[in-house]
Design a protein around this motif. Sequence first.
Motif, PDB file in Angstrom:
ATOM      1  N   MET A  96      49.899  31.706  28.657  1.00  0.00           N
ATOM      2  CA  MET A  96      49.424  33.541  28.457  1.00  0.00           C
ATOM      3  C   MET A  96      49.422  33.928  30.047  1.00  0.00           C
ATOM      4  O   MET A  96      49.866  34.947  30.277  1.00  0.00           O
ATOM      5  CB  MET A  96      48.156  33.571  27.884  1.00  0.00           C
ATOM      6  CG  MET A  96      48.233  33.271  26.488  1.00  0.00           C
ATOM      7  SD  MET A  96      46.725  33.522  25.564  1.00  0.00           S
ATOM      8  CE  MET A  96      45.477  32.590  26.084  1.00  0.00           C
ATOM      9  N   ASP A  97      48.950  33.208  30.947  1.00  0.00           N
ATOM     10  CA  ASP A  97      48.409  33.668  32.230  1.00  0.00           C
ATOM     11  C   ASP A  97      49.272  33.342  33.368  1.00  0.00           C
ATOM     12  O   ASP A  97      49.258  34.082  34.415  1.00  0.00           O
ATOM     13  CB  ASP A  97      47.066  33.481  32.512  1.00  0.00           C
ATOM     14  CG  ASP A  97      46.293  34.235  31.532  1.00  0.00           C
ATOM     15  OD1 ASP A  97      46.742  35.147  30.820  1.00  0.00           O
ATOM     16  OD2 ASP A  97      45.095  33.976  31.180  1.00  0.00           O
ATOM     17  N   ARG A  98      49.855  32.252  33.403  1.00  0.00           N
ATOM     18  CA  ARG A  98      50.504  31.381  34.742  1.00  0.00           C
ATOM     19  C   ARG A  98      51.549  32.395  35.342  1.00  0.00           C
ATOM     20  O   ARG A  98      51.623  32.600  36.441  1.00  0.00           O
ATOM     21  CB  ARG A  98      51.021  30.088  34.469  1.00  0.00           C
ATOM     22  CG  ARG A  98      51.531  29.464  35.600  1.00  0.00           C
ATOM     23  CD  ARG A  98      52.114  28.220  35.376  1.00  0.00           C
ATOM     24  NE  ARG A  98      51.131  27.063  35.001  1.00  0.00           N
ATOM     25  CZ  ARG A  98      50.609  26.260  35.557  1.00  0.00           C
ATOM     26  NH1 ARG A  98      50.809  26.376  36.684  1.00  0.00           N
ATOM     27  NH2 ARG A  98      49.825  25.322  35.174  1.00  0.00           N
ATOM     28  N   GLN A  99      52.400  32.883  34.552  1.00  0.00           N
ATOM     29  CA  GLN A  99      53.476  33.580  35.146  1.00  0.00           C
ATOM     30  C   GLN A  99      53.073  34.863  35.898  1.00  0.00           C
ATOM     31  O   GLN A  99      53.479  35.254  37.021  1.00  0.00           O
ATOM     32  CB  GLN A  99      54.479  34.027  34.059  1.00  0.00           C
ATOM     33  CG  GLN A  99      55.816  34.796  34.508  1.00  0.00           C
ATOM     34  CD  GLN A  99      56.841  35.171  33.533  1.00  0.00           C
ATOM     35  OE1 GLN A  99      56.753  34.764  32.463  1.00  0.00           O
ATOM     36  NE2 GLN A  99      57.758  35.782  33.951  1.00  0.00           N
ATOM     37  N   ALA A 100      51.957  35.826  35.153  1.00  0.00           N
ATOM     38  CA  ALA A 100      51.476  36.862  35.991  1.00  0.00           C
ATOM     39  C   ALA A 100      50.758  36.408  37.021  1.00  0.00           C
ATOM     40  O   ALA A 100      50.755  37.037  37.901  1.00  0.00           O
ATOM     41  CB  ALA A 100      50.650  37.432  34.767  1.00  0.00           C
ATOM     42  N   LEU A 101      50.207  35.536  37.170  1.00  0.00           N
ATOM     43  CA  LEU A 101      49.159  35.192  38.223  1.00  0.00           C
ATOM     44  C   LEU A 101      50.240  34.621  39.381  1.00  0.00           C
ATOM     45  O   LEU A 101      50.138  35.163  40.402  1.00  0.00           O
ATOM     46  CB  LEU A 101      48.392  33.781  37.572  1.00  0.00           C
ATOM     47  CG  LEU A 101      47.208  34.185  37.016  1.00  0.00           C
ATOM     48  CD1 LEU A 101      46.501  32.992  36.428  1.00  0.00           C
ATOM     49  CD2 LEU A 101      46.104  34.948  37.665  1.00  0.00           C
ATOM     50  N   GLU A 102      51.080  33.774  39.042  1.00  0.00           N
ATOM     51  CA  GLU A 102      51.909  33.477  40.070  1.00  0.00           C
ATOM     52  C   GLU A 102      52.893  34.296  40.829  1.00  0.00           C
ATOM     53  O   GLU A 102      53.032  34.294  41.852  1.00  0.00           O
ATOM     54  CB  GLU A 102      52.740  31.968  39.527  1.00  0.00           C
ATOM     55  CG  GLU A 102      51.632  30.811  39.181  1.00  0.00           C
ATOM     56  CD  GLU A 102      52.204  29.487  38.959  1.00  0.00           C
ATOM     57  OE1 GLU A 102      53.344  29.601  38.710  1.00  0.00           O
ATOM     58  OE2 GLU A 102      51.539  28.561  39.153  1.00  0.00           O
ATOM     59  N   GLN A 103      53.332  35.374  39.976  1.00  0.00           N
ATOM     60  CA  GLN A 103      54.247  36.320  40.669  1.00  0.00           C
ATOM     61  C   GLN A 103      53.376  36.920  41.541  1.00  0.00           C
ATOM     62  O   GLN A 103      54.279  37.827  42.434  1.00  0.00           O
ATOM     63  CB  GLN A 103      54.756  37.100  39.357  1.00  0.00           C
ATOM     64  CG  GLN A 103      53.834  38.232  38.737  1.00  0.00           C
ATOM     65  CD  GLN A 103      54.710  38.931  37.697  1.00  0.00           C
ATOM     66  OE1 GLN A 103      55.558  38.539  37.341  1.00  0.00           O
ATOM     67  NE2 GLN A 103      53.757  39.975  37.148  1.00  0.00           N
TER      68      GLN A 103
END
Length: 247
Positions: A96-103
């Motif tokens: 749910m959250d990794r992509q938004a965090l890492e971008q």
Amino acid sequence: MTYCVGIKTREGLVMASDSRSNASYDQVNICRKMHTFIDPGERVFVLLTSGSLSCSQSVLTLLRRDFDQGVGLATAGSLYDAARIVGDQVRKVSAMDRQALEQDAYKFNVHILLAGQIRGQPHDLYLIYPQGNPLQATEDSPFLQIGECKYGRPILDRGVRYDQTTLEDAARYALISLDSTMRSNVTVGPPIDLLVYTRNELGISRQRRFTDKDPDLLAINAHWEQALRRAVQELPPVQFDEVETPK
């Protein structure tokens, strides 16, 4: 930063954590990192968390929701199964959250210590990584740490033994390990949560929170510091080779 430690002995389990959470040097908060899931007489789970507070809170929310509905940890057949269930929720939050965090250059970072016992099964201790995979404590390596580990590890390496260490001594080692970490890293701090679980108890009867002014904690810390200095003074003197003075 965070420091949490779990110790597994033949007699049971000891879990300890600090409560300091900081997003920067000027944004420091207190946040409980020890969480319990209990079905008295049937199963006991203790979770310690480190890493991103928002991510660990999401994992705990999902675990608690399932547990209260009688699924997830409420149906695990062993501690290994429970560790896998926790890992599944870590991966769900990651999805749910990794992509938004890492971008935005924020690392997905959740580490969890899971300890406890299910009726008819042995007590156990696991570390769950951000990828969701579990690592089990063993008789040869009977403690696991997450967060700022290096300052509190030497005393555990020298002292904790699965077959020989009592739960009372394991609790002392955990407190000394946390004290050593707090003395060397200001991002780890009180209150300290301590829980002692006796094998086959299937409930929690010994749990305590120590504030920075707690007289028992202050006494333990002072006694340890004095004993350490005394031990150094009692060591054999250092012998040096003779060095000829140049003429």
